[in-house]
Motif scaffolding. Structure first.
Motif, PDB file in Angstrom:
ATOM      1  N   UNK A 650      -5.431  -7.095   1.452  1.00  0.00           N
ATOM      2  CA  UNK A 650      -4.059  -7.241   0.977  1.00  0.00           C
ATOM      3  C   UNK A 650      -3.943  -8.183  -0.218  1.00  0.00           C
ATOM      4  N   UNK A 651      -5.072  -8.685  -0.700  1.00  0.00           N
ATOM      5  CA  UNK A 651      -5.085  -9.591  -1.848  1.00  0.00           C
ATOM      6  C   UNK A 651      -5.417  -8.805  -3.103  1.00  0.00           C
ATOM      7  N   UNK A 652      -4.500  -8.809  -4.059  1.00  0.00           N
ATOM      8  CA  UNK A 652      -4.599  -7.951  -5.240  1.00  0.00           C
ATOM      9  C   UNK A 652      -5.032  -8.762  -6.462  1.00  0.00           C
ATOM     10  N   UNK A 653      -6.062  -8.309  -7.142  1.00  0.00           N
ATOM     11  CA  UNK A 653      -6.451  -8.898  -8.427  1.00  0.00           C
ATOM     12  C   UNK A 653      -5.510  -8.331  -9.481  1.00  0.00           C
ATOM     13  N   UNK A 654      -4.647  -9.189  -9.998  1.00  0.00           N
ATOM     14  CA  UNK A 654      -3.606  -8.700 -10.911  1.00  0.00           C
ATOM     15  C   UNK A 654      -4.009  -8.814 -12.376  1.00  0.00           C
ATOM     16  N   UNK A 655      -5.036  -9.594 -12.642  1.00  0.00           N
ATOM     17  CA  UNK A 655      -5.485  -9.719 -14.035  1.00  0.00           C
ATOM     18  C   UNK A 655      -6.982  -9.999 -14.020  1.00  0.00           C
ATOM     19  N   UNK A 656      -7.734  -9.263 -14.856  1.00  0.00           N
ATOM     20  CA  UNK A 656      -9.170  -9.503 -14.950  1.00  0.00           C
ATOM     21  C   UNK A 656      -9.654  -9.024 -16.309  1.00  0.00           C
ATOM     22  N   UNK A 657      -9.712  -9.933 -17.242  1.00  0.00           N
ATOM     23  CA  UNK A 657     -10.048  -9.587 -18.620  1.00  0.00           C
ATOM     24  C   UNK A 657     -11.449  -8.987 -18.781  1.00  0.00           C
ATOM     25  N   UNK A 658     -12.459  -9.429 -18.049  1.00  0.00           N
ATOM     26  CA  UNK A 658     -13.796  -8.825 -18.243  1.00  0.00           C
ATOM     27  C   UNK A 658     -13.841  -7.335 -17.915  1.00  0.00           C
ATOM     28  N   UNK A 659     -13.004  -6.871 -17.011  1.00  0.00           N
ATOM     29  CA  UNK A 659     -12.951  -5.445 -16.660  1.00  0.00           C
ATOM     30  C   UNK A 659     -11.508  -5.142 -16.255  1.00  0.00           C
ATOM     31  N   UNK A 660     -10.734  -4.679 -17.197  1.00  0.00           N
ATOM     32  CA  UNK A 660      -9.301  -4.476 -16.948  1.00  0.00           C
ATOM     33  C   UNK A 660      -9.029  -3.403 -15.891  1.00  0.00           C
ATOM     34  N   UNK A 661     -10.038  -2.570 -15.578  1.00  0.00           N
ATOM     35  CA  UNK A 661      -9.831  -1.537 -14.556  1.00  0.00           C
ATOM     36  C   UNK A 661      -9.701  -2.135 -13.158  1.00  0.00           C
ATOM     37  N   UNK A 662     -10.130  -3.373 -13.010  1.00  0.00           N
ATOM     38  CA  UNK A 662     -10.005  -4.021 -11.705  1.00  0.00           C
ATOM     39  C   UNK A 662      -8.570  -4.470 -11.431  1.00  0.00           C
ATOM     40  N   UNK A 663      -7.799  -4.656 -12.474  1.00  0.00           N
ATOM     41  CA  UNK A 663      -6.434  -5.147 -12.307  1.00  0.00           C
ATOM     42  C   UNK A 663      -5.602  -4.165 -11.486  1.00  0.00           C
ATOM     43  N   UNK A 664      -4.902  -4.672 -10.499  1.00  0.00           N
ATOM     44  CA  UNK A 664      -4.078  -3.837  -9.635  1.00  0.00           C
ATOM     45  C   UNK A 664      -4.764  -3.391  -8.375  1.00  0.00           C
ATOM     46  N   UNK A 665      -6.049  -3.684  -8.234  1.00  0.00           N
ATOM     47  CA  UNK A 665      -6.814  -3.297  -7.038  1.00  0.00           C
ATOM     48  C   UNK A 665      -6.977  -4.498  -6.108  1.00  0.00           C
ATOM     49  N   UNK A 666      -7.061  -4.225  -4.840  1.00  0.00           N
ATOM     50  CA  UNK A 666      -7.329  -5.292  -3.883  1.00  0.00           C
ATOM     51  C   UNK A 666      -8.788  -5.714  -3.994  1.00  0.00           C
ATOM     52  N   UNK A 667      -9.061  -6.892  -3.448  1.00  0.00           N
ATOM     53  CA  UNK A 667     -10.435  -7.383  -3.475  1.00  0.00           C
ATOM     54  C   UNK A 667     -11.355  -6.415  -2.716  1.00  0.00           C
ATOM     55  N   UNK A 668     -10.875  -5.849  -1.615  1.00  0.00           N
ATOM     56  CA  UNK A 668     -11.680  -4.892  -0.856  1.00  0.00           C
ATOM     57  C   UNK A 668     -11.920  -3.615  -1.642  1.00  0.00           C
ATOM     58  N   UNK A 669     -10.929  -3.163  -2.374  1.00  0.00           N
ATOM     59  CA  UNK A 669     -11.095  -1.950  -3.183  1.00  0.00           C
ATOM     60  C   UNK A 669     -12.126  -2.158  -4.292  1.00  0.00           C
ATOM     61  N   UNK A 670     -12.092  -3.324  -4.923  1.00  0.00           N
ATOM     62  CA  UNK A 670     -13.077  -3.609  -5.970  1.00  0.00           C
ATOM     63  C   UNK A 670     -14.465  -3.699  -5.355  1.00  0.00           C
ATOM     64  N   UNK A 671     -14.538  -4.313  -4.157  1.00  0.00           N
ATOM     65  CA  UNK A 671     -15.835  -4.410  -3.466  1.00  0.00           C
ATOM     66  C   UNK A 671     -16.399  -3.025  -3.160  1.00  0.00           C
ATOM     67  N   UNK A 672     -15.524  -2.106  -2.780  1.00  0.00           N
ATOM     68  CA  UNK A 672     -15.972  -0.741  -2.487  1.00  0.00           C
ATOM     69  C   UNK A 672     -16.510  -0.075  -3.734  1.00  0.00           C
TER      70      UNK A 672
END
Length: 843
Positions: A650-672
Motif C-alpha cells: 500500500x506504499x506508493x513511490x510517487x516520484x523516482x527520477x532515475x526511472x520515472x516508470x516506477x512512479x505511481x507503483x507500490x513498492x511491492x509492484x516495483x519489486x515484482x
C-alpha cells in the motif's frame, strides 16, 4: 501616551503641510460626499468645519450627540476635545506669565510643594520634556474602581509613590499627559481660583465662546450641550465616555464646538490674549539640552517654520484635530465622538486633492457562525470593515453595501495550517488554490528543519503578492547547513558551530520568526545531539518563541524522541509541539492512549506540549526515512522497514527520477517488476537515487519520494481527538493528497461521516486552537477586531476529492473564502485577488 488599556490622548505629529493650496468647490463637495458615506456606514459621527480668512467654507454635523437619547449633533454641540484641550491650558499659563504671576523657567515645586521632582520646570511641562511617567498606570494600580481621580489626588499619588522619571528634564521629548494635569493645578495656585473659572473668565467669555467650557466628573451637573462619546458594537451604539480617571483637568476635558474653535482660531491671529513675543515662544520648537530641537511648542505641533500648527486629541469615543495654516489663514476643525479616527485622514486627504480611502464594508448575512473558540454555532450575520471583522449580530445592510447571502451555510474563521509546505509552490501558483480550495487562509512554513530566511520571505512578498497569509519558523537544518556546510551535516556540531547557529537564530527571531523548528528524523539533523537542539531552543525561548519538531523517531525510538521534546519544554519553559504526531511502527499500533497519557502527564507537570496531526494513515517522505539507523545497505534493516515501518503493498513511490516508470507503483509492484523482495527493492532504489544525485548535481527537484502506509486509523482518530491537537496538512501544492484535501477531509469524513468530534470542536482545532499554539493573537477567531480571514462552506456536502491517483483534485463544499477581507476563492475558482500578508511574531 495612553497605556495598553486606553486609546491615546494624542496620536502623534502628522505631516499635513502639502496639498492645501486651495479649497475648491469640487474638493468641498467631495468632502461632503465622503462624510455622508462614512456616516451611512456608521464610521463617522461628528462635526467638520473648513474656513479660510475667517470665512466658513464648509460646516456640517452628522450623527448623534447622545447614544441614549439619539439627540442629533449640531455645529454648536460641545465635544470633549481630549488633548486639543492642552492649547487652552498653555494659553492660560502664558496669560499668567504676562500678569507676572509665574515664569516659565520656575520650578514646579514653587507652586506645588508636594510635587516630588525638584528639577522639573513649568517650561518642561509645557513642552513635554520633563520625563514624567504617565498617570494612567499609577492611578489604576493604586486607586480602586470607585475612586474618581482628581488633580489633587494625582499629586498625592506622585508624592507617595514617586515613580521614576523616564529621563532627566530637557534631555528628550516624550508626549506626556501628567504634566498638563500639573499645569492646571499650577494655574489654580497662581490665579487663586479653579482652573475652569479662570478659563471662563479669561478666554471663553471675552471671545464669545459660549459653547466652550471645562467639565469633569468632580462637577455636579453635566452641561446641556455636552456631547457623549460612544462606540458601535455589533450594530448597537454603546457608551464610550468619561471614566474614573476623568475627575482631572488639564490634559483633556475641555469641551468646545466647531464654531467656537473657529473663534479661537481667529483670536490667535489677532493675539488679544498675550503679546506677540509670548505667542512666538508658544510656536517655537523646544530646544533640548543637547542643542537639538523638537517640532513642538506650547501645546502645538509645528511645521514649516511655524507656518503650520496642529494638534490631535483622542480619548474614549472622541477623535479630534485642529489644523491652522497660518500662512494661508486656512483652518480645519475635525470633531468626532464615535470612537473612529478614520475621519481625520479622510478630511485631510480630500482637502489635499487625494482620493480618500473610505472604509470598505461587506455584510455576510444568513450564516451559521462557528467562531473558532469551541462555542456553539449561532445563526447571525458578520460585517467586515476593510481587513477586519467589525460586527457579529443580527445586522441590516448599509446603503450600497456589498452583501453575501450565506444561504444558511456555515461561516468559520479561515483555517490555519500549522505545518505546511505550500510556500514552495507560491512562486508559480500565487493564487494558492491548493490551500484555498480546502479553506486554508494562513500557512506556516519552515517545518521539518528547513526554512527560508525572514528577509527572503519579506522580499518575496514585495515582488510577488499572493492570496494567502504566510508565517514561518526558523529551521534547525537550515542553520546547520549554513554554519557547517551542506556536506558536513552527518556529524554532531562543534561548540563553536552551535554558537554561530545561535547568532543566526537570534537574528531571525528579532525579525519575527515564530520560533525554532526541527526535523530530527532526517539526515540533515539526525546526527545533532540533544544539547545542540536545547541550546538553540533556549534562544527561541528568549524571544517568546516556540519550538516545533518532527521528532527524532516516529517508530523504533518513539518513546525516547518524545522524552527529548518534553525535556526541551521543561528546561526552556517554552511551548513545544510535536509535528504530525503518529505511531509508525506496526507492533506499536493501538498505543495512542498511552502516548497521549505521557503527553498529558507532561502538561500536568507544567510543560506546555501540544501536537498537530493530519487525517491520513499514510505519509509522504523520502525512501531513506524508512531506515532509522541510516544503514541503507543492511538487509535486516530493510526487512524491518517493509514489515514494521510501511506496508509495501500500500506504499506508493510517487516520484523516482532515475526511472520515472516506477512512479505511481507500490513498492511491492516495483519489486515484482525487478524480481526482488520488497526489502531488496527498497535498498536498490535508495542506491539508484544516490547514484543519480551524484551524477546529476544540478538536478532541480526531488529525486525520490514515497507515500508510506504505516499508521493505524484508530490511532489517527485518537490523536485528532486529543484536546491539545490542532489540524495540519503537512502538504504541498502537489504530491500527497493532504496538500489539497486535509481540512475538507476532516469536515467531511471525520466530522460528518465518522462523527469522531462535533463540528465546533473540529473548527476550533483548525482555527482558534492553532492560532493559540502558534502565538497568533489576531487570527483564528471570527469575532470583532480579528482579521477577516473566513471560509463559508456547506457542512452537508463538504468533501475532499484528492487521492493518490489525483492528488490535486479540488474539494467540494467550500463556497467562498476571504483573506484579509478580500474574496479570494468562490465556486471552486480563485478570484485573482492577492491580499495575503507575511505574518511575524509580535511578542
Amino acid at each position: 501616551m495612553r497605556t495598553k488599556w486606553f486609546l491615546a490622548l494624542f496620536c502623534g505629529p502628522l505631516s499635513i503641510s502639502s496639498g492645501y493650496a486651495q479649497y475648491t468647490p469640487v474638493r468641498l463637495k467631495t468632502l461632503d460626499s465622503a462624510l455622508t458615506v462614512m456616516h451611512q456606514r456608521a464610521s463617522f459621527s461628528g462635526a467638520v468645519l473648513v474656513a479660510e480668512n475667517g470665512k466658513i467654507l464648509y460646516n456640517k454635523a452628522l450623527g448623534i450627540a447622545d447614544p441614549t437619547t439619539q439627540e442629533p449633533l449640531k455645529t454648536t454641540s460641545a465635544f470633549n476635545l481630549a488633548s486639543v484641550s492642552k492649547q487652552f491650558v498653555a494659553m492660560m499659563v502664558m496669560m499668567l506669565k504676562e500678569k507676572g504671576k509665574l515664569r516659565f523657567d520656575e520650578k514646579v515645586q514653587k507652586y506645588l510643594p508636594d510635587f516630588p521632582y525638584p528639577n522639573i520646570s513649568i517650561r518642561h511641562l509645557l513642552t513635554h520634556t520633563g520625563g514624567l511617567p504617565e498617570y494612567f498606570d499609577l492611578a489604576l494600580k493604586y486607586n480602586n474602581t470607585l475612586d474618581t481621580l482628581t488633580n489633587d489626588k494625582l499629586l498625592q499619588l506622585l508624592k507617595i509613590h514617586r515613580p521614576k522619571v523616564h529621563f532627566e528634564p530637557g534631555e528628550k521629548w516624550e508626549y506626556n499627559n501628567t504634566g498638563y494635569v500639573m499645569l492646571a493645578s499650577i494655574i489654580e495656585k497662581a490665579a487663586g481660583m479653579p482652573v475652569e473659572d479662570f478659563f471662563r473668565q479669561q478666554i471663553t467669555k471675552p471671545l464669545g465662546m459660549n459653547d466652550t467650557y471645562m467639565y469633569s466628573l468632580r462637577m455636579k451637573e453635566s452641561p446641556a450641550n455636552r456631547v457623549y462619546g460612544y462606540q458601535r458594537k455589533n450594530g448597537r451604539n454603546m457608551p464610550n465616555d468619561l471614566m474614573r480617571l476623568d475627575g482631572v483637568l488639564g490634559d483633556g476635558n475641555a469641551y468646545s464646538s466647531a464654531e467656537d474653535l473657529l473663534k479661537w482660531d481667529r483670536a490667535l491671529y489677532a493675539r488679544p490674549l498675550v503679546s506677540a513675543a509670548t505667542w512666538q515662544e508658544a510656536i517655537t520648537p523646544v530646544k533640548l539640552t543637547n542643542g537639538k530641537t523638537y517640532p513642538y511648542g506650547f501645546a502645538w505641533f509645528i511645521e514649516n517654520d511655524g507656518k503650520l500648527l496642529s494638534h490631535t486629541g483622542s480619548w474614549v469615543g472622541f477623535f479630534n484635530e485642529i489644523i491652522r495654516n497660518v500662512e494661508k489663514k486656512q483652518t480645519i476643525i475635525i470633531l468626532s465622538n464615535s470612537s473612529d479616527a478614520t475621519v481625520r485622514k479622510v478630511v485631510k486627504d480630500v482637502l489635499a486633492g487625494k482620493v480618500p480611502n473610505l472604509p470598505k464594508t461587506e455584510l455576510i448575512s444568513n450564516v451559521i457562525l462557528i467562531d473558532g473558540t469551541g462555542a456553539a454555532a449561532q445563526k447571525t450575520a458578520v460585517r467586515l470593515k476593510n481587513d477586519r471583522i467589525w460586527e457579529v449580530a443580527d445586522l441590516t445592510p448599509f446603503p450600497g453595501e456589498a452583501v453575501t447571502d450565506g444561504r444558511g451555510m456555515t461561516l468559520a474563521p479561515g483555517f490555519i495550517d500549522s505545518h505546511s509546505h505550500h510556500f514552495g509552490g507560491l512562486e508559480e501558483h500565487p493564487e494558492g488554490i491548493a490551500a484555498l480550495n480546502q479553506g486554508i487562509t494562513t500557512i506556516v512554513t519552515g517545518q521539518d528543519g528547513g526554512s527560508t530566511p525572514m528577509d527572503t520571505i519579506q522580499h518575496f512578498f514585495k515582488k510577488r503578492p499572493v492570496a494567502i497569509n504566510v508565517a514561518t519558523y526558523t529551521g534547525h537544518s537550515t542553520l546547520r547547513a549554513k554554519v557547517m556546510g551542506a556536506k558536513s551535516l552527518y556529524r554532531t556540531a562543534k561548540p563553536g558551530e552551535v554558537e554561530k547557529m545561535k547568532v543566526l537564530l537570534r537574528d531571525e527571531m528579532k525579525k519575527g520568526s515564530l520560533g525554532l523548528a526541527t526535523g530530527l528524523e532526517y539526515e540533515s539533523a539526525f546526527f545533532s545531539n540533544r544539547d545542540e537542539v536545547l541550546e538553540l531552543a533556549k534562544v527561541a525561548a528568549e524571544f517568546g518563541g516556540r519550538y516545533m519538531s518532527h521528532i527524532r523517531s516516529e517508530d523504533i525510538n518513539f518513546d525516547e524522541a518524545l522524552e527529548e521534546i518534553i525535556e526541551i519544554g521543561k528546561q526552556t519553559k517554552m511551548p513545544v509541539q510535536v509535528s504530525h504526531i503518529k505511531i509508525a511502527k506496526r507492533d506499536q499500533w493501538g498505543q495512542a492512549p498511552e502516548v497521549l497519557a505521557k503527553l498529558q502527564k507532561a502538561r500536568a507537570e507544567g510543560v506546555n506540549i501540544t501536537a498537530d496531526c493530519y487525517p491520513y494513515d499514510f505519509w509522504n517522505s523520502t525512501l531513506r526515512v524508512l531506515f532509522p539507523n541510516r544503514d541503507y545497505t543492511n538487509l535486516k534493516s530493510a526487512e524491518l522497514a517493509v514489515t514494521q515501518l510501511c506496508d509495501p503493498e500500500k506504499s506508493v513511490v510517487v516520484r523516482f527520477a532515475p526511472n520515472t516508470q516506477y512512479a505511481g507503483k507500490t513498492l511491492s509492484q516495483i519489486a515484482a517488476v525487478r524480481r526482488e523482495t520488497p526489502a531488496q527493492t527498497l535498498m536498490a532504489l535508495i542506491a539508484l537515487a544516490a547514484e543519480f544525485e551524484e551524477k546529476n548535481p544540478e538536478y532541480n527537484g526531488g529525486i525520490e519520494a514515497i507515500m508510506g502506509k504505516s499508521m493505524d486509523e484508530p490511532d489517527v482518530a485518537d490523536f485528532l481527538r486529543w484536546p491539545h491537537t490542532n489540524i495540519c496538512s503537512d502538504g504541498a501544492w502537489r504530491g500527497h493528497p493532504r496538500g489539497h484535501g486535509t481540512f475538507t477531509r476532516i469536515l467531511g469524513s471525520y466530522v460528518r461521516d465518522k462523527k469522531i468530534m462535533p463540528l465546533e470542536t473540529a473548527i476550533h482545532k483548525m482555527t482558534g486552537l492553532t492560532a493559540e499554539h502558534l502565538g497568533l493573537t489576531d487570527r483564528g477567531i471570527a469575532q470583532p477586531g480579528y482579521y477577516a480571514d473566513l471560509v463559508l462552506f456547506d457542512p452537508e456536502t463538504v468533501k475532499d476529492n484528492a487521492n493518490i491517483q489525483n492528488p490535486t483534485a479540488l474539494s467540494s463544499g467550500i463556497e467562498k473564502v476571504w483573506v484579509n477581507g478580500e474574496v479570494v476563492y468562490q465556486s471552486q475558482k480563485t478570484t485573482g485577488k492577492l491580499p495575503g500578508v507575511f505574518i511575524k511574531r509580535t511578542n
